[in-house]
Write an enzyme that holds these catalytic residues in place. Structure first.
Site, short mmCIF file in Angstrom:
data_model
loop_
_atom_site.label_atom_id
_atom_site.label_comp_id
_atom_site.label_asym_id
_atom_site.label_seq_id
_atom_site.Cartn_x
_atom_site.Cartn_y
_atom_site.Cartn_z
CD GLN A 161 -3.28 -4.44 6.27
OE1 GLN A 161 -3.25 -3.51 5.47
NE2 GLN A 161 -3.94 -5.56 6.04
CG ASP B 175 -9.49 -0.91 4.82
OD1 ASP B 175 -9.60 -1.03 3.59
OD2 ASP B 175 -8.95 -1.78 5.53
CE LYS C 192 -3.77 -2.57 1.99
NZ LYS C 192 -4.54 -2.99 3.18
#
Ligand code: ADP
Length: 318
Positions: free
Chosen positions: A98, A121, A54
């Site tokens: 994450q 996200d 990312k």
């Protein structure tokens, strides 16, 4: 008709090039460079490698990316405090938690601390609520990737057709089903109006086969290699493989990634198919970059952001 294998890496490159152009234009207009902050549990190698991918993509498109490495010493309250600081920071547009975190961390509690205007996200409860209510904020990137891939298929009208999603996880299967079944929505995400079935681990295998056999669009997000066999697939279907499972090659002992779909056999029946690796995965990273730019624009144009002094801090002071 021959099956078209959708190359996720090419889609990824196209998305990145488009986002890069948009970021350049945004910065040229005098705006600050968009900024993503990713929190990652330092112990998990796959989590670390996803964050690295990312970061590399962010660098390419011109998005600033900071990484906060969490340790086993961080409890939920510590992480929430970090997130609250990022929520209020004027120089941060997107916050990414994450997963997985450490086993002692409660993931949903942590994800819920991310303000919905920075939840690139789309994993918090308020983002899920916004998604269900057709509000234009952030949907989880994997669901956006599946949406983007289907949207790029020309000449197929999905309205009313049958979609089957295998898997109901909160961050993957469920939001995919949300985007497939829903009607027209605001902003850049349009629902597909599909008749959508959700299968999961309690769906009897006979029923799963029957459902899949009538699916015009079949999305598998179960994480079970070989689950989708060609006799379950309708001729001419669109098959999207979201499953990704690390397995050891019995011959070489090396680790490889397997999807849910029996690729070689299903390719003989499907009209469109994605592979693992190189399918949905890279596109997901492209969607994250799109979301960070969207967040940057949102922060520059609306007041619906975390204010420098939020409720929590008010009550801390009183
Ligand atoms: P992900 O985050 O990729 O969605 P999870 O492990 O959280 O992965 O979720 C896997 C999902 O797949 C669950 O909703 C589970 O019910 C479903 N699932 C697992 N095995 C099967 C199976 N054999 N048939 C159908 N669904 C399955």
């Amino acid at each position: 008709k021959k099956c078209t294998v959708i190359d996720g890496k090419i889609v990824f490159e196209n998305v990145l090039n488009a986002v890069k152009k948009d970021v350049d234009a945004w910065v040229e207009q005098g705006n600050r460079r968009p900024c993503l902050t990713a929190l990652t549990a330092g112990y998990d190698p796959s989590s670390m490698s996803y964050v690295k991918i990312k970061k590399k993509a962010a660098k390419f498109v011109g998005i600033h990316c900071d990484i906060v490495e969490l340790t086993s010493g961080h409890n939920d309250d510590d992480i929430i405090r970090i997130i609250q600081r990022l929520n209020k920071s004027e120089s941060v547009d997107g916050i990414l938690v994450q997963l997985p975190l450490y086993p002692h961390n409660k993931e949903l509690v942590v994800c819920d601390a991310v303000h919905h205007s920075k939840d690139v996200d789309g994993t918090s409860s308020s983002s899920m609520g916004n998604l269900c209510n057709n509000k234009d904020f952030f949907a989880p990137c994997t669901s956006l990737a599946v949406h983007y891939i289907l949207d790029s298929i020309r000449g197929v009208d999905f309205c009313g057709k049958h979609a089957v999603v295998i898997g109901r996880s909160k961050h993957v299967g469920l939001p995919i089903a949300m985007l497939l079944h829903s009607s027209e929505r605001k902003g850049d995400i349009r629902g597909f109006n599909m008749t959508t079935s959700i299968a999961h681990r309690h769906t009897p295998s006979k029923l799963l086969s029957e459902l899949c056999e009538s699916a015009d669009v079949l999305v598998s997000a179960a994480g079970v290699p070989g689950l989708v066999k060609s006799d379950m697939v309708k001729a001419g279907a669109v098959v999207i493989d979201v499953g990704i499972t690390k397995v050891e090659d019995p011959k070489t002992g090396k680790c490889l990634f397997k999807g849910d779909v029996d690729f070689a056999e299903v390719k003989k029946k499907a009209m469109y198919l994605t592979s693992v690796p190189g399918g949905v995965g890279p596109v997901t990273v492209g969607m994250l970059m799109k979301n960070v730019l969207k967040a940057a624009k949102l922060h520059a144009t609306t007041r619906d952001v975390a204010t420098p002094l939020d409720d929590q801090e008010q009550s801390d002071k009183s």
